[in-house]
Design a protein around this motif. Structure first.
Motif, short mmCIF file in Angstrom:
data_model
loop_
_atom_site.label_atom_id
_atom_site.label_comp_id
_atom_site.label_asym_id
_atom_site.label_seq_id
_atom_site.Cartn_x
_atom_site.Cartn_y
_atom_site.Cartn_z
N PRO A 145 -1.82 1.29 6.06
CA PRO A 145 -1.44 1.84 5.00
C PRO A 145 -0.42 2.67 4.78
N LEU A 591 -1.74 -0.78 0.69
CA LEU A 591 -3.03 -0.75 1.17
C LEU A 591 -3.62 0.58 0.81
N LYS A 593 -5.16 4.13 1.27
CA LYS A 593 -5.24 5.00 2.59
C LYS A 593 -6.66 5.82 2.67
#
Length: 746
Positions: A145, A591, A593
C-alpha cells in the motif's frame, strides 16, 4: 503441486521459498550476525531452518510490522518502489535509476541496510543467472500500500512556470513542422554536397542552412542524422540525394509517428526491429507523462522503467546472424551510417539501452516535448506537446481537407504557408528550390530545379497540375512560357543508361509489333534501337525468349534497385508504463494501509525512547556503541533486541590520524573478501591530473608501502577500474561486511 485455481498463491509460495533459500545459503558470519540482531545469541546445537522459522515468526508479529512501517523514510520507499515496479532488477540497474540522487556507495549502503532490516533480499534469477533484488515476501503485503510510481518518478515542483506564449517547442525555431522538414529535403535535393563522409554537415552547407533556417542549427544537426539513418537521404557518387520513393513511404505514417522515428534515428543507426522497439518505448513514456510533466532526470528514469517492464513482457532475442556480426565488431558503412536499408546486420548494438537516455534533447528540439518551467534547483521541466493529444496514432491533420497554400509571384517566387502534410509537400519540392523557411517558406522555380524534376520523370503538365492544385490562383502565363522553353531545352538531348536492343531492318517491324516486347520498350532511340525497361540480364534473356528471339548473345547487368519495406506504424507497448500505471502501479497505492507511516517526529521519538532504554543498561562502551549503531540503522524494532551478548566487538572503521587502524581495516577486508569505503579528495599517484572522488567504494586488492605512506589498490564499483589510494591521506576507511547483494555470492 501447482495450484491452478490460484496462481498468485503459487507465486507467493515460490518467493517465500526463494527468500528462505537465499537466507540459508548466505555466508555463516553474515547469517548469524542477522540472527543475533533479531533473536539474540545463538545456542548450540542449532538448526538453520529452525532459526529461519523463528525469524519468520518475529516478522509476522503485528508490533514488529507496525514499527518497521513507521521507520520507513522517503528514500527507503523510493528504493523499495523501484524494486517492486522493475522486474528482475539488479544492483547495477537500480544504480542507474538514481544517478543524481544517490552515489553508488550511498546506494550500496542503503541496500545493505534494507537487507539488514529484512525488507529486501537477493536471489539468483533462473533465466539470466544474475543476482536480482526482491522484496521479502513475508513483508510484501504490508509494504504494497505504500509503494507508488510517484516514489520512483516524482512529480516536479515548479519554482518558475512559463505561460503558453513562452512555451519552448511550438515555434519554428524550437520545433520541427512538416513544412520545415520538406524544406530541408528540398535543400538537400538542390545541394548534394551537403555532408561530410561521417554524415555531419559541411561548413558551407551549414552556413547556407543557417541563413535559410534561422535559429535552427541544433535541430538541423539532429535532422540530418535522422534522415541518413532512416535512409531518407542517401549517399551516392555525386554526394547526398533524397530518396523520394522512401520519403513517400515514410509520409504514409502519421506526423507523430514520423517525428518519433526521426527522434529515435537521430541517436543511432538501428536495425528495423530495434528502431520500432525503441520508438514504441519512447511513446510509452511519452503518453504516460502526467500533465505537470517531468524533469529530464525523471524522464530518463521512466524510460528505464518502461524498458524493464517491456523486456519482461516481451523478451527480445537477437538473431544468430546479428550476434555473429556484433561479435565480429562489424559496423559497416561510413561513420556508423551502415548501408541504405535497416537490416539486422551492421547496426549499433543497443539491446537493453534506455532510449530516453539520449532522446530528451532531440524530442525537445523537434517539438515533441515542451519546456514548461524550472524547479528550485534550476532543472527544466518537460511536458508533452498538447498538439498530439492522447492518441498514439495521432495524424495531426488527418481527415481534414488540406488547404491551398501556394502563392506564385511574377518572379517565379513561391510562398508556401503552413498546413500541408509531408505527402502533399513532397511532389512540390522536387521542382522548387528553397530560399528561406521561417513562419512561412519561400521557394523559387528556376531552370535548374525544373530540369532536375524533368530528369526524375516529371512532365511540364504534371508541374502545372501540382501548382494549380495547391494554389487559389492560376499559374502565371510567363511561368508557363519559361516551363515550355526549359522543357524544349531538356528534350533536345538525352543521356540513357540500360539495356538497348538493336535489330536490323528486316526484324524492326516485327519487334515493334511483338506484344511481348512492346510493353517493355521504354523509348525508341533511333530506327532499330530500343531502350528496354528490364532490370538485369536474366530478365532480358527471359524477355527475348518470350519474343521468340534466340540469337541474342550475352548481355551486361544493370544495377538492381532494392525493394523498399514500408515503415511500420508505431504503438506504445501495451504492457509498459502506460497500462501499468492504470493497473498494478495504481492498484498497489490504493490498497488499504494496515499501519500508518510515522512522521519525522514519530521516528525521532522512537529513537529517543530506544536510546533511553540503552542508557539504562550496564554496558561497555563498545557494546553501547554497537547497539547505538543498530538503533541508528533502524534494525532495533523493540527494546528486547538491545542485548549485550548479541554484539560482536570488531573494529570496522578508522578515521583521521589512526594510520595503523586504517591498515588493519584494509587487511581485514582482504582476508574476508569484503569491500571497503574510503573518503578523501586526493590525486591518483598514476596521474597527477586525475582526482579520486571524495567517497569511493571497491574491493581492496593489495597494500603497498611507499615513501612513509601506505597505498591500497582498489577495484572500484561499479566501473571495475583499478586505482591506488593513499591511506595516509584518507579521511576514513570503513570495511563493509560481505553481502549476498554482491555479484556471484551464493
Amino acid at each position: 503441486m501447482i495450484n491452478r485455481a490460484n496462481p498468485a498463491a503459487d507465486k507467493h509460495v515460490q518467493k517465500v521459498l526463494e527468500w528462505r533459500e537465499s537466507f540459508a545459503t548466505m555466508p555463516d558470519s553474515h547469517f548469524f550476525e542477522i540472527i543475533r540482531m533479531y533473536l539474540g545469541e545463538v545456542k548450540t546445537p542449532y538448526n538453520k531452518q529452525k532459526l529461519i522459522e523463528e525469524l519468520s515468526s518475529f516478522l509476522r508479529k503485528e508490533q514488529t510490522q507496525r514499527t518497521l512501517i513507521s521507520l520507513l523514510s522517503d528514500t527507503d520507499l523510493q528504493i523499495i518502489s523501484a524494486v517492486h515496479f522493475v522486474p528482475g532488477i539488479t544492483q547495477e540497474k537500480l544504480a542507474s535509476f538514481f544517478p543524481n540522487v544517490l552515489s553508488f556507495a550511498a546506494l550500496y549502503d542503503r541496500l545493505l541496510n534494507l537487507e539488514e532490516r529484512l525488507i529486501l533480499f537477493c536471489h539468483k534469477d533462473s533465466v539470466s543467472q544474475k543476482n536480482v533484488i526482491d522484496i521479502n515476501p513475508l513483508l510484501e503485503g504490508i509494504l504494497l500500500p505504500f509503494l507508488k510510481v510517484e516514489s520512483v518518478l516524482p512529480l516536479p515542483e515548479y519554482a518558475e512556470k512559463y505561460d503558453g506564449s513562452s512555451l519552448s517547442g511550438n515555434s519554428l525555431s524550437h520545433g520541427l513542422s512538416p513544412l520545415m522538414f520538406a524544406s530541408f529535403l528540398a535543400f538537400v535535393n538542390s545541394n548534394p554536397d551537403v555532408c561530410k563522409i561521417d554524415g555531419t554537415l559541411k561548413k558551407r552547407a551549414a552556413d547556407n542552412l543557417a541563413k535559410i533556417f534561422p535559429g535552427c542549427e541544433k535541430l538541423l544537426s539532429f535532422l540530418v542524422r535522422s534522415c541518413i539513418n532512416l535512409s531518407l537521404i542517401k549517399e551516392s557518387e555525386k554526394g547526398f540525394s533524397v530518396d523520394f520513393e522512401r520519403c513517400r513511404n515514410f509520409a504514409n505514417l502519421s506526423w507523430l509517428n514520423q517525428l518519433v522515428y526521426l527522434c529515435t534515428a537521430s541517436c543511432a543507426h538501428l536495425s528495423r526491429s530495434e528502431l520500432k522497439k525503441q520508438s514504441e518505448l519512447f511513446l510509452s513514456v511519452y503518453f504516460s507523462m502526467p500533465q505537470c510533466g517531468y524533469t529530464e532526470e525523471v524522464l530518463v528514469r521512466s524510460g528505464l522503467l518502461a524498458a524493464s517492464v517491456s523486456r519482461e513482457e516481451k523478451p527480445v532475442t537477437a538473431s544468430r546472424f546479428s550476434q555473429i556480426i556484433r561479435n565480429a565488431g562489424g559496423m559497416g558503412g561510413i561513420g556508423g551510417f551502415a548501408g541504405s536499408s535497416l537490416s539486422e546486420a551492421g547496426q549499433e548494438d543497443v539491446s537493453g539501452v534506455n532510449p530516453m537516455d539520449r532522446l530528451v534533447e532531440v524530442a525537445s528540439a523537434f517539438g515533441l516535448l515542451l519546456i514548461a518551467g524550472k524547479t528550485e534547483a534550476g532543472k527544466e521541466i518537460f511536458i508533452r506537446n498538447p498538439e498530439f493529444g492522447d492518441d498514439v496514432n495521432n495524424a495531426g491533420n488527418a481527415g481534414e481537407p488540406e488547404p491551398k497554400v501556394l502563392s506564385i509571384d511574377a518572379g517565379f517566387s513561391v510562398t508556401v504557408l503552413p498546413g500541408l502534410s509531408i505527402r502533399r509537400l513532397l511532389p512540390l519540392i522536387q521542382f522548387m528550390e528553397i530560399k528561406r523557411c521561417d513562419s512561412v517558406a519561400t521557394f523559387e522555380i528556376n531552370r535548374k530545379s525544373v530540369l532536375g524534376a524533368l530528369d526524375s520523370g516529371y512532365s511540364i503538365e504534371k508541374i502545372i497540375d501540382l501548382l494549380t492544385e495547391n494554389s487559389n490562383y492560376p499559374v502565371p502565363q510567363n511561368l508557363r512560357v519559361c516551363l515550355d522553353e526549359w522543357n524544349a531545352a531538356f528534350s533536345s538531348a538525352a543521356l540513357y543508361s540500360g539495356f538497348v536492343l538493336k535489330v536490323n531492318a528486316e526484324n524492326q517491324l516485327l519487334s515493334e509489333k511483338n506484344p511481348n516486347l512492346k510493353s517493355h520498350i521504354k523509348t525508341v532511340l533511333a530506327p532499330g534501337f530500343f531502350l528496354l525497361d528490364v532490370k538485369d540480364s536474366a530478365e532480358a534473356e527471359e524477355l527475348m525468349a518470350k519474343c521468340g528471339i534466340d540469337f541474342i548473345g550475352q548481355v551486361k547487368n544493370t544495377e538492381e534497385k532494392p525493394q523498399l519495406l514500408p515503415f511500420m506504424a508505431l504503438s506504445s507497448y501495451p504492457t509498459a508504463l502506460r497500462t501499468a500505471q492504470g493497473g498494478d502501479m495504481k492498484t498497489a497505492a490504493s490498497l488499504q494501509k494496515p499501519f500508518e507511516r510515522g512522521t519525522e517526529a514519530d521516528r525521532a521519538s522512537f529513537f529517543i525512547q530506544m536510546r533511553k532504554e540503552l542508557d539504562a543498561m550496564n554496558l561497555s562502551p563498545e557494546q553501547k556503541e554497537g547497539l547505538e549503531l543498530r538503533i541508528r540503522r533502524k534494525i532495533v524494532l523493540n527494546p528486547v533486541q538491545l542485548r549485550a551478548n548479541s554484539v560482536r566487538l570488531e573494529k570496522n572503521e578508522a578515521h583521521g590520524m589512526d594510520f595503523i587502524g586504517k591498515i588493519r581495516i584494509v587487511e581485514r577486508a582482504m582476508a574476508t573478501k569484503s569491500m571497503i569505503e574510503i573518503s578523501g579528495n586526493q590525486k591518483k599517484p598514476d596521474d597527477v591530473h586525475d582526482t579520486v572522488p571524495p567517497r569511493i567504494l571497491g574491493m581492496p586488492l593489495g597494500i603497498e608501502k611507499k615513501e612513509g605512506d601506505s597505498f591500497v589498490r582498489i577495484r572500484l564499483e561499479p566501473s571495475q577500474e583499478e586505482v591506488v589510494f593513499s591511506l595516509g591521506q584518507a579521511d576514513f576507511v570503513k570495511r563493509l561486511r560481505g553481502s549476498f547483494l554482491e555479484e556471484g555470492a551464493q
